[in-house]
Design an enzyme around this catalytic site. Structure first.
Site, mmCIF file in Angstrom:
data_model
loop_
_atom_site.group_PDB
_atom_site.id
_atom_site.type_symbol
_atom_site.label_atom_id
_atom_site.label_comp_id
_atom_site.label_asym_id
_atom_site.label_seq_id
_atom_site.Cartn_x
_atom_site.Cartn_y
_atom_site.Cartn_z
ATOM 1 N N SER A 24 0.835 -1.242 -0.105
ATOM 2 C CA SER A 24 -0.361 -0.268 -0.292
ATOM 3 C C SER A 24 0.427 0.813 0.323
ATOM 4 C CB SER A 24 -1.079 -0.172 1.209
ATOM 5 O OG SER A 24 -0.052 -0.115 2.217
ATOM 6 N N ASN A 111 -2.155 -2.311 12.818
ATOM 7 C CA ASN A 111 -3.155 -2.255 13.238
ATOM 8 C C ASN A 111 -3.992 -0.034 13.486
ATOM 9 O OD1 ASN A 111 -3.586 -4.712 11.902
ATOM 10 N ND2 ASN A 111 -4.627 -5.875 13.328
ATOM 11 N N THR A 156 -39.124 27.147 -9.096
ATOM 12 C CA THR A 156 -39.414 26.176 -8.665
ATOM 13 C C THR A 156 -40.203 25.371 -9.823
ATOM 14 O OG1 THR A 156 -41.752 27.232 -8.324
ATOM 15 C CG2 THR A 156 -40.893 26.902 -6.140
ATOM 16 N N HIS A 157 -39.448 23.814 -9.646
ATOM 17 C CA HIS A 157 -39.955 23.331 -10.822
ATOM 18 C C HIS A 157 -39.080 23.910 -12.220
ATOM 19 C CE1 HIS A 157 -43.407 21.802 -8.309
ATOM 20 N NE2 HIS A 157 -43.623 22.773 -8.216
ATOM 21 N N SER A 278 -13.353 25.115 -27.915
ATOM 22 C CA SER A 278 -13.750 23.833 -28.943
ATOM 23 C C SER A 278 -12.796 23.387 -29.774
ATOM 24 C CB SER A 278 -15.108 23.858 -29.170
ATOM 25 O OG SER A 278 -15.181 22.648 -30.303
ATOM 26 N N LYS A 284 -16.833 28.364 -29.762
ATOM 27 C CA LYS A 284 -17.218 28.168 -28.375
ATOM 28 C C LYS A 284 -16.283 28.275 -26.518
ATOM 29 C CE LYS A 284 -19.944 25.786 -27.493
ATOM 30 N NZ LYS A 284 -20.387 24.357 -27.919
ATOM 31 N N ASN A 286 -16.641 27.212 -23.294
ATOM 32 C CA ASN A 286 -17.304 26.403 -22.417
ATOM 33 C C ASN A 286 -16.721 26.395 -21.279
ATOM 34 O OD1 ASN A 286 -19.035 24.827 -24.833
ATOM 35 N ND2 ASN A 286 -16.831 23.540 -24.665
ATOM 36 N N GLU A 291 -18.589 22.715 -14.972
ATOM 37 C CA GLU A 291 -19.099 21.306 -15.836
ATOM 38 C C GLU A 291 -18.168 19.562 -14.579
ATOM 39 O OE1 GLU A 291 -19.542 20.689 -20.257
ATOM 40 O OE2 GLU A 291 -18.875 22.567 -19.221
ATOM 41 N N TYR A 318 -9.925 -5.505 12.974
ATOM 42 C CA TYR A 318 -9.413 -5.772 12.068
ATOM 43 C C TYR A 318 -9.196 -6.553 10.613
ATOM 44 C CZ TYR A 318 -5.876 -4.472 8.680
ATOM 45 O OH TYR A 318 -4.869 -3.100 7.315
ATOM 46 N N GLN A 323 -7.540 -1.372 4.673
ATOM 47 C CA GLN A 323 -7.019 -1.354 3.541
ATOM 48 C C GLN A 323 -7.263 0.085 2.551
ATOM 49 O OE1 GLN A 323 -2.951 -3.108 2.908
ATOM 50 N NE2 GLN A 323 -2.666 -2.592 0.795
ATOM 51 N N LYS A 326 -7.853 4.028 2.265
ATOM 52 C CA LYS A 326 -6.973 4.898 1.512
ATOM 53 C C LYS A 326 -7.341 5.539 0.770
ATOM 54 C CE LYS A 326 -4.609 3.072 4.965
ATOM 55 N NZ LYS A 326 -5.571 2.067 5.041
HETATM 56 N N1 ARG Z 1 -1.847 -1.270 5.321
HETATM 57 C C1 ARG Z 1 -2.742 -1.304 6.164
HETATM 58 C C2 ARG Z 1 -3.738 -0.807 6.235
HETATM 59 O O1 ARG Z 1 -3.778 -0.127 5.760
HETATM 60 C C3 ARG Z 1 -1.904 -1.407 7.866
HETATM 61 C C4 ARG Z 1 -2.721 -2.734 8.495
HETATM 62 C C5 ARG Z 1 -2.300 -3.569 8.187
HETATM 63 N N2 ARG Z 1 -2.310 -4.408 8.793
HETATM 64 C C6 ARG Z 1 -1.990 -5.778 8.652
HETATM 65 N N3 ARG Z 1 -2.063 -7.198 9.765
HETATM 66 N N4 ARG Z 1 -2.011 -6.892 7.520
HETATM 67 O O2 ARG Z 1 -4.695 -1.108 7.074
#
Ligand code: ARG
Length: 467
Positions: A24, A111, A156-157, A278, A284, A286, A291, A318, A323, A326
C-alpha cells in the site's frame, strides 16, 4: 520488497504478484507525517514506561527529526518497494538511530497505528478544507455585495416563481457551505479518539501511559475498546459523507452556473480563465470548470459508497479490507479541495449580465402571491384570494398584459379590496420590499445578511491568521 515487519513465522517467500497486490506504500506514503508524529509520541511513552533508556529515546527522537527533514528536502524520497508507510519509516529510522529503532514497535501494531495515522491526517485536512470552504463563502458573499441590488427570478420546478435578490440566491449557498463546515468540524470531535494501546486487536501487556500519548497528540479521549479502536472507520465514512454532501452543494451551484451561462439564460458570464474552447467549434466558450465540479460530486459519492460497501459486512476487528479506505479518503480530500479552489475562482471572476436581468424583472407574475396575501390582510380567506389572483393572471396573460402595466381601475375590476397599496406590489422591486417577513429576500434583510456573513468570515479569517 523492503524489510518485512512480520517475516518470523514464514518459511516460504511471498509470491511476487501478491507482494505487489498487497503493498500500500504508493498510496499510504501520504500518511508519512502522521506516522512520524504517532511514532514520536509512542517513543516518548515507551521511554516513560521504562522500555527505552533516556539515550535511546533521545537518539530516536533525533532520528525521527532528521527523517522528517530528509523527506521534506527530498533527500529521502518516498519511493521504493516498501510494503507500507510503517515499514518505510521503521527501516529508515533504524538507518538513522540504529538498533534502538528495533524497540519502537513494542506495544503497538500496524492495526492501531494506521487508525491513529488516519485520524491525525484527517484532523489536519479538515482544518485546511474548512478554510477553503470559508474562502468560497467569502467569494459568494463578496459577489452578492458587488451585485447588491440585482433581481433574479427564484425558480420552483425550473419555472419562474418569485423575484428575489441575486445576493439572496448566493447566500443560500453560503448557508449550505456553513452546514458543510459544521459537519466537518463536528466529525473532527469523534475522530480525536486515541486508538493506541489496542495493538492488533485485544490490547498489550506493556505499561503504556496512553493519557500522556493522547495529550502529546492533542486527543481529548482514549478509546475504551480495543476491538472498536482498530476496526472503526466511521470517522472516514463520516468524512466521505460530509465531503459528498459538500460536493453535492458545489454541484448544484455549478449546474446553475452552467445553466445561467447558456445563451438561452444569459444571466452570467464565467471568467475566461475558467472556460475552455472547442477543438472543432471555433466559436465555443464552454463552462468546463463548472461542469467538472458538477461531475466530481459523483466521484465523491462513489468514494463514500465504495468504503461503505467495503466495511459493511466485515466481522470484528481489523481486516485487511480496511486498507482499501485510503484511496477513497485521499481522493475525496483532493477532489473536494480542488473543486472548492476552482469554484472560488469561478465565483470571483463571475460577471452578471445586468441588462438581461433588468429586462426580466417584471416579465412574469412573480408578485401574484403578494397580491393574494394583500387580500388576506383585508380579511379574505387565502383559498379565495388564491383563486381570484389565479383568474386575474389568466385574464392578463390572455391580453398579453404584465402585472406592472395595469392601472388601479383595472385592478379593482378583480376585487374592490385592491387599492393604491396593492399597486405598489406589482413591480418586482415592490414585491421584494413587501416581503419583509423572515427569511424572505427583502432588500434590507439581504443587506444585513451580507454584512453578517462578511463580518463573521472576516473575523474567522483573522483568527485563522493568528492561529
Ligand atoms: N496497510 C494496512 C492498512 O492500511 C496496515 C495494517 C496492516 N495490518 C496487518 N495486519 N496486515 O490497513
Amino acid at each position: 520488497m523492503g524489510n518485512k515487519l512480520w517475516g518470523g513465522r514464514f518459511v516460504e517467500k511471498t509470491d511476487r504478484a501478491m507482494e505487489e497486490f498487497s503493498s500500500s506504500f504508493a498510496v499510504d506514503r501520504r500518511l508519512w507525517k502522521a506516522e512520524l508524529a504517532a511514532t514520536e509520541a509512542h517513543v516518548r511513552v515507551l521511554a516513560r514506561g521504562g522500555y527505552l533508556s533516556r539515550s535511546e529515546e533521545a537518539g530516536l527522537l533525533r532520528g525521527l527529526k532528521s527523517l522528517r527533514s530528509g523527506i521534506l528536502s527530498g533527500a529521502i524520497p518516498l519511493e521504493g518497494d516498501w510494503e507500507d508507510v510503517h515499514s518505510f519509516v521503521l527501516a529508515h529510522l533504524e538507518k538513522k538511530a540504529g538498533a534502538a529503532a528495533r524497540k519502537v514497535h513494542a506495544g503497538r501494531s500496524r492495526n492501531d497505528l494506521v487508525s491513529l495515522d488516519m485520524r491525525l491526517y484527517l484532523r489536519e485536512e479538515i482544518v485546511r478544507l474548512d478554510s477553503l470552504l470559508a474562502r468560497l463563502q467569502s467569494a459568494l458573499t463578496a459577489k452578492g455585495e458587488e451585485y447588491a441590488g440585482v433581481v433574479i427570478p427564484a425558480y420552483t420546478h425550473l419555472q419562474r416563481a418569485q423575484p428575489v435578490l441575486f445576493a439572496h440566491h448566493l447566500l443560500a449557498y453560503v448557508e449550505m457551505l456553513d452546514r458543510d463546515r459544521l459537519r466537518l468540524r463536528d466529525l473532527g470531535r469523534r475522530l480525536e479518539v486515541l486508538p493506541a494501546g489496542s495493538a492488533a486487536a485485544g490490547g498489550n501487556t506493556l505499561d503504556l501511559d496512553l493519557k500522556l500519548m493522547a495529550g502529546l497528540l492533542g486527543f481529548p479521549k482514549v478509546s475504551p475498546n480495543s476491538l472498536d479502536a482498530v476496526s472503526d472507520r466511521d470517522f472516514v465514512l463520516e468524512f466521505l459523507s460530509a465531503a459528498a454532501l459538500a460536493g453535492l452543494h458545489f454541484s448544484r451551484l455549478a449546474e446553475e452556473l452552467v445553466l445561467w451561462s447558456t445563451s438561452e439564460f444569459s444571466f452570467v458570464e464565467l471568467g475566461e480563465a475558467f472556460c475552455t474552447g472547442s477543438s472543432f467549434l471555433p466559436h465555443k466558450r464552454n463552462p468546463d470548470s463548472a461542469e467538472l465540479v458538477r461531475a466530481k460530486a459523483g466521484r465523491l459519492l462513489g468514494n463514500f459508497t465504495a468504503l461503505f460497501a467495503t466495511v459493511k459486512g466485515l466481522p470484528l476487528s481489523y481486516n485487511r479490507d480496511l486498507q482499501e479506505d485510503k484511496r477513497p479518503l485521499f481522493d475525496s480530500v483532493d477532489t473536494i479541495g480542488d473543486s472548492a479552489a476552482v469554484l472560488c475562482g469561478v465565483i470571483e471572476s463571475l460577471k452578471v449580465n445586468l441588462a438581461v436581468l433588468k429586462r426580466l424583472e417584471d416579465e412574469d407574475y412573480g408578485a401574484a402571491p403578494d397580491l393574494a396575501e394583500y387580500l388576506v390582510k383585508k380579511g379574505m380567506p387565502f383559498r379565495d384570494a388564491h383563486r381570484l389572483v389565479g383568474g386575474m393572471v389568466v385574464s392578463l396573460a390572455r391580453s398579453g398584459c404584465k402585472l406592472n402595466e395595469i392601472s388601479i381601475q383595472e385592478l379593482r375590476k378583480f376585487s374592490s379590496e385592491f387599492d393604491d397599496g396593492a399597486l405598489k406590489l406589482l413591480s418586482a422591486r415592490g414585491s421584494l420590499r413587501a416581503r419583509a417577513a423572515f427569511p424572505g429576500s427583502h432588500p434590507g434583510r439581504v443587506k444585513a445578511n451580507l454584512r453578517k456573513w462578511r463580518r463573521k468570515l472576516e473575523a474567522e479569517g483573522k483568527k485563522r491568521g493568528r492561529g
